[in-house]
Scaffold this motif. Structure first.
Motif, PDB file in Angstrom:
ATOM      1  N   ILE A  43       0.825  -1.222   0.000  1.00 52.79           N
ATOM      2  CA  ILE A  43       0.000   0.000   0.000  1.00 52.79           C
ATOM      3  C   ILE A  43       0.856   1.269   0.000  1.00 52.79           C
ATOM      4  O   ILE A  43       0.397   2.326   0.414  1.00 52.79           O
ATOM      5  N   GLN A  73      -1.983  -6.491   1.672  1.00 54.57           N
ATOM      6  CA  GLN A  73      -2.551  -5.324   2.354  1.00 54.57           C
ATOM      7  C   GLN A  73      -3.550  -4.565   1.487  1.00 54.57           C
ATOM      8  O   GLN A  73      -4.506  -3.991   2.008  1.00 54.57           O
ATOM      9  N   SER A  74      -3.340  -4.565   0.185  1.00 55.77           N
ATOM     10  CA  SER A  74      -4.227  -3.798  -0.687  1.00 55.77           C
ATOM     11  C   SER A  74      -5.655  -4.324  -0.676  1.00 55.77           C
ATOM     12  O   SER A  74      -6.571  -3.629  -1.131  1.00 55.77           O
ATOM     13  N   ARG A  76      -7.146  -5.022   2.178  1.00 56.94           N
ATOM     14  CA  ARG A  76      -7.598  -4.825   3.554  1.00 56.94           C
ATOM     15  C   ARG A  76      -7.903  -3.361   3.877  1.00 56.94           C
ATOM     16  O   ARG A  76      -8.011  -2.988   5.043  1.00 56.94           O
ATOM     17  N   LEU A  77      -8.044  -2.544   2.869  1.00 58.94           N
ATOM     18  CA  LEU A  77      -8.163  -1.104   3.098  1.00 58.94           C
ATOM     19  C   LEU A  77      -9.383  -0.754   3.949  1.00 58.94           C
ATOM     20  O   LEU A  77      -9.332   0.180   4.763  1.00 58.94           O
ATOM     21  N   TYR A  80      -8.609  -0.811   7.638  1.00 62.89           N
ATOM     22  CA  TYR A  80      -7.819   0.337   8.101  1.00 62.89           C
ATOM     23  C   TYR A  80      -8.713   1.566   8.263  1.00 62.89           C
ATOM     24  O   TYR A  80      -8.613   2.298   9.262  1.00 62.89           O
ATOM     25  N   GLU A  81      -9.568   1.785   7.274  1.00 67.41           N
ATOM     26  CA  GLU A  81     -10.451   2.952   7.319  1.00 67.41           C
ATOM     27  C   GLU A  81     -11.418   2.867   8.495  1.00 67.41           C
ATOM     28  O   GLU A  81     -11.648   3.857   9.207  1.00 67.41           O
ATOM     29  N   VAL A 171      -2.482   7.299   9.957  1.00 67.66           N
ATOM     30  CA  VAL A 171      -2.990   7.354   8.579  1.00 67.66           C
ATOM     31  C   VAL A 171      -2.204   8.432   7.849  1.00 67.66           C
ATOM     32  O   VAL A 171      -2.239   9.602   8.232  1.00 67.66           O
ATOM     33  N   ALA A 175      -1.182   7.513   1.825  1.00 65.10           N
ATOM     34  CA  ALA A 175      -1.450   6.079   1.904  1.00 65.10           C
ATOM     35  C   ALA A 175      -2.591   5.847   2.886  1.00 65.10           C
ATOM     36  O   ALA A 175      -2.818   6.658   3.783  1.00 65.10           O
ATOM     37  N   PRO A 176      -3.302   4.724   2.736  1.00 67.26           N
ATOM     38  CA  PRO A 176      -4.474   4.490   3.589  1.00 67.26           C
ATOM     39  C   PRO A 176      -4.144   4.167   5.037  1.00 67.26           C
ATOM     40  O   PRO A 176      -5.039   4.207   5.887  1.00 67.26           O
ATOM     41  N   ALA A 182      -1.375  -0.573   9.902  1.00 68.04           N
ATOM     42  CA  ALA A 182      -1.629  -1.697   9.003  1.00 68.04           C
ATOM     43  C   ALA A 182      -1.036  -2.987   9.554  1.00 68.04           C
ATOM     44  O   ALA A 182      -1.708  -4.030   9.580  1.00 68.04           O
TER      45      ALA A 182
END
Length: 276
Positions: A43, A73-74, A76-77, A80-81, A171, A175-176, A182
Motif C-alpha cells: 500500500i 494489504q491492498s 484490507r483497506l 484500516y479505514e 494514517v 497512503a491508507p 496496518a
C-alpha cells in the motif's frame, strides 16, 4: 499453534537481510510445528510494484522455504479505514497538515525515529480541503490503556511506553494507513502469535503494543533478531543497492546452500551479523 510471518513490501527486490529475516521466522515456527505466512505489504502508493510479488515468491522457493500466503494489504483497506474512524471518534486521533519541513522548523526534540512531532496541529482548526495525516494522541492513549507490557523472546518482559516517539502518524496523507496501523491490524487478522523482525524495529513495538491495547486485539510474542550489515556498518537496504536475491538466483547460485550458510552465520565477505 504458533504462527509467524514474513511481510515484504514490493518497492524493491529482496536482499540477504530479507533472506535472513525470512529464514529466522520460517525456522522458528517450523521447529515448533507452527505456520509460516507470507503477506505482501503493498500500500505504499506508486512505490509498490506488484510484479515484484512473484519475484519474492520465486526467491523464497529458491531458498527452500515453505509458506502459506495470506491476503495482501491492498485487499484490507476497509479495515484500516474503519479502525481509523473508530479511533478518531474516540478522540484518540487528530488531523495534522504539517510537512517534514514544518516539523524541522519547529526545532523538535529527537527520538528513536528522528524528529518528534511537537504537537503543532493538536487542538487547531484546520482547513478541511488541505491534505492531512491522522496522528495518535499518545498521552491520551496512555491514559486510556494504563500500564501494559510486551514479551520478547530474547529481551524478556518490557513495559510499553511509546511516548519517546511522540504522536505518531497512523494514517498517512499519501497512503491508507501507516506501517504501525496496518501491520498491527494485519497480524491480528492473520492470527500471528510470534512477530519476528530485526532488532532495528525493536522500539516500534512500544507503539504497536499500545495499539493492540486500544483496539482490544490479541497480543503476540516478539522475537527481534540481530540484523545483517555491510562493511560500513550500515543495515542492508534496497535503497543502497544491496545485491538482490533475484540476481543471485538468476546467476545460478544454489539458494538452499545460501540459506544453510545464513543459518550457520556464514556470510559473504563484507557482510556481518550485529545486535543493535
Amino acid at each position: 499453534m504458533i504462527v509467524s510471518r514474513f511481510a515484504p513490501s514490493p518497492n524493491g527486490s529482496l536482499h540477504l537481510g530479507h533472506a535472513y529475516a525470512a529464514i529466522v521466522a520460517h525456522d522458528l515456527v517450523r521447529e515448533r510445528g507452527g505456520r509460516f505466512l507470507l503477506r505482501i505489504e503493498d500500500i505504499d502508493g506508486e512505490r509498490s510494484r506488484h510484479e515484484l510479488a512473484d519475484e519474492f515468491r520465486a526467491d523464497l522457493e529458491w531458498l527452500g522455504l515453505e509458506w502459506e500466503e495470506v491476503p495482501a494489504q491492498s485487499t484490507r483497506l476497509a479495515s484500516y479505514e474503519e479502525t481509523a474512524r473508530e479511533l478518531l471518534h474516540r478522540g484518540l486521533l487528530y488531523p495534522c497538515t504539517c510537512t517534514r519541513a514544518d516539523i524541522q522548523a519547529a526545532e523538535p526534540r529527537f527520538g528513536p525515529e528522528g524528529a518528534i512531532y511537537p504537537g503543532t496541529c493538536k487542538g487547531r482548526l484546520l482547513d478541511p480541503e488541505k491534505p492531512a495525516a491522522l496522528r495518535l494522541d499518545v498521552d491520551r492513549a496512555m491514559a486510556e490503556v494504563g500500564e501494559i507490557f510486551w514479551e520478547d523472546e530474547l529481551a524478556g518482559l518490557i513495559m510499553a511506553d511509546p511516548r519517546p516517539f511522540g504522536d505518531v502518524v497512523l494514517v498517512r496523507k499519501d497512503a491508507p494507513a501507516s506501517y504501525h496501523l496496518a501491520m498491527t491490524l494485519d497480524d491480528a487478522a492473520d492470527g500471528v502469535t510470534l512477530v519476528t523482525r530485526g532488532q532495528d524495529l525493536f522500539a516500534l513495538t512500544h507503539v504497536h503494543r499500545v495499539l493492540q491495547a486500544l483496539l482490544d486485539l490479541p497480543v503476540p510474542d516478539w522475537h527481534h533478531h540481530p540484523i545483517l550489515v555491510d562493511e560500513t556498518g550500515q543495515k542492508l537496504a534496497k535503497r543502497r543497492g544491496s545485491p538482490s536475491l533475484a540476481d543471485r538466483r538468476l546467476a545460478g547460485e544454489d539458494g538452499r546452500e545460501l540459506a544453510d550458510a545464513l543459518r550457520a552465520e556464514e556470510f559473504p565477505t563484507g557482510i556481518s551479523l550485529v545486535s543493535t
